[in-house]
Motif scaffolding. Structure first.
Motif, PDB file in Angstrom:
ATOM      1  N   ARG A  33      58.114  66.157  40.648  1.00 14.57           N
ATOM      2  CA  ARG A  33      56.794  65.586  40.390  1.00 14.57           C
ATOM      3  C   ARG A  33      55.778  66.171  41.372  1.00 14.57           C
ATOM      4  NH1 ARG A  33      54.605  60.871  38.317  1.00 14.57           N
ATOM      5  NH2 ARG A  33      56.586  59.750  38.103  1.00 14.57           N
ATOM      6  N   CYS A  39      54.127  67.835  36.680  1.00 17.14           N
ATOM      7  CA  CYS A  39      55.388  68.102  37.374  1.00 17.14           C
ATOM      8  C   CYS A  39      55.713  69.581  37.227  1.00 17.14           C
ATOM      9  CB  CYS A  39      56.528  67.247  36.810  1.00 17.14           C
ATOM     10  SG  CYS A  39      57.020  67.651  35.117  1.00 17.14           S
ATOM     11  N   LEU A  61      52.503  65.783  32.200  1.00 13.55           N
ATOM     12  CA  LEU A  61      53.409  64.704  31.827  1.00 13.55           C
ATOM     13  C   LEU A  61      53.050  64.088  30.473  1.00 13.55           C
ATOM     14  CD1 LEU A  61      53.849  62.755  35.198  1.00 13.55           C
ATOM     15  CD2 LEU A  61      55.179  64.674  34.314  1.00 13.55           C
ATOM     16  N   HIS A  79      62.440  64.919  31.026  1.00 15.65           N
ATOM     17  CA  HIS A  79      61.955  64.890  32.408  1.00 15.65           C
ATOM     18  C   HIS A  79      60.620  64.150  32.483  1.00 15.65           C
ATOM     19  CE1 HIS A  79      64.720  67.867  34.416  1.00 15.65           C
ATOM     20  NE2 HIS A  79      64.990  68.090  33.136  1.00 15.65           N
ATOM     21  N   THR A  80      59.676  64.547  31.624  1.00 14.10           N
ATOM     22  CA  THR A  80      58.366  63.915  31.667  1.00 14.10           C
ATOM     23  C   THR A  80      58.452  62.438  31.305  1.00 14.10           C
ATOM     24  OG1 THR A  80      57.884  64.679  29.408  1.00 14.10           O
ATOM     25  CG2 THR A  80      57.121  66.060  31.237  1.00 14.10           C
ATOM     26  N   TYR A  83      59.490  60.527  34.437  1.00 12.70           N
ATOM     27  CA  TYR A  83      58.363  60.382  35.366  1.00 12.70           C
ATOM     28  C   TYR A  83      57.357  59.337  34.877  1.00 12.70           C
ATOM     29  CZ  TYR A  83      60.035  64.564  37.760  1.00 12.70           C
ATOM     30  OH  TYR A  83      60.803  65.471  38.462  1.00 12.70           O
ATOM     31  N   THR A  89      59.752  57.972  40.797  1.00 10.97           N
ATOM     32  CA  THR A  89      60.660  59.117  40.748  1.00 10.97           C
ATOM     33  C   THR A  89      59.940  60.391  41.169  1.00 10.97           C
ATOM     34  OG1 THR A  89      62.045  58.142  39.025  1.00 10.97           O
ATOM     35  CG2 THR A  89      62.104  60.536  39.236  1.00 10.97           C
TER      36      THR A  89
END
Length: 204
Positions: A33, A39, A61, A79-80, A83, A89
């Protein structure tokens, strides 16, 4: 810790993961991030054991857009999502170890239950081997948006912690920092090996 030092630590962690054999054949993806809106995610098709800082792409994101047109990992959407769901995170590590992949298929239920292992205390907030740690398992899907929706729906009922498994695929593991994510990954991989060995011994 600054963003540049965190990225250097993440690159070193990727090399460590590669040396462990947990991301064979350019598999897996890692991210860091930057702020509430962006990120860094590994570029698609890169060997995780030999990554450099230039192999990370800046990703929004909100919509997974990459500013420079390069192609991020196919699983960037997970992943996004992590977050967005978990603002605390700072790092996500996605690996394809044998233990995680096999256990995710051997366990046919919705979660892998870990209990009785001292190494559970490697996970943030865990104080005793007597607790049961549940690692959710989601069926694999080539439609990452559909998989992300299932992960998000699960989080609304049972908030995610540490990570989750994708059946026949691997582990998504996260932490507030690179160091914490690495510790969670190391601890979970040890726990997975113990649990898989226990099941094999009991099956004899």
């Amino acid at each position: 810790m600054s963003y540049t030092s965190e990225l250097a630590e993440l690159v070193a962690t990727c090399h460590w993961i590669g040396a462990k054999g947990w991301c064979p054949a350019t598999g897996g993806n890692m991210s860091l991030r930057l702020d509430l809106d962006t990120c860094l995610v590994t570029e698609s098709g890169k060997d995780k054991g030999s990554l450099s800082e230039a192999d990370f792409l800046n990703v929004r994101l909100a919509d997974n857009e990459v500013a420079d047109g390069r192609r991020p990992s196919a699983e960037t959407g997970l992943h996004t999502l992590i977050y967005r769901l978990l603002p605390e995170t700072g790092t996500v590590l996605h690996t394809h170890s044998v233990n995680a992949t096999v256990l995710s298929r051997a366990e046919t239920g919705p979660a892998l239950a870990l209990n009785g292992y001292e190494m559970q205390k490697s996970l943030a907030g865990q104080q005793t081997h007597q607790d049961t740690v549940l690692i959710p398992i989601f069926d694999n899907d080539q439609d990452i948006d559909a998989l992300a929706r299932r992960v998000a729906d699960h989080h609304q009922c049972q908030p995610l912690a540490y990570g989750f498994l994708v059946r026949g695929h691997g582990l998504y593991c996260f932490g507030r920092s690179v160091a914490e994510a690495r510790r969670h990954l190391d601890g979970l991989e040890f726990l997975f090996q113990c649990e898989l060995t226990r099941r094999l011994l009991e099956a004899k």
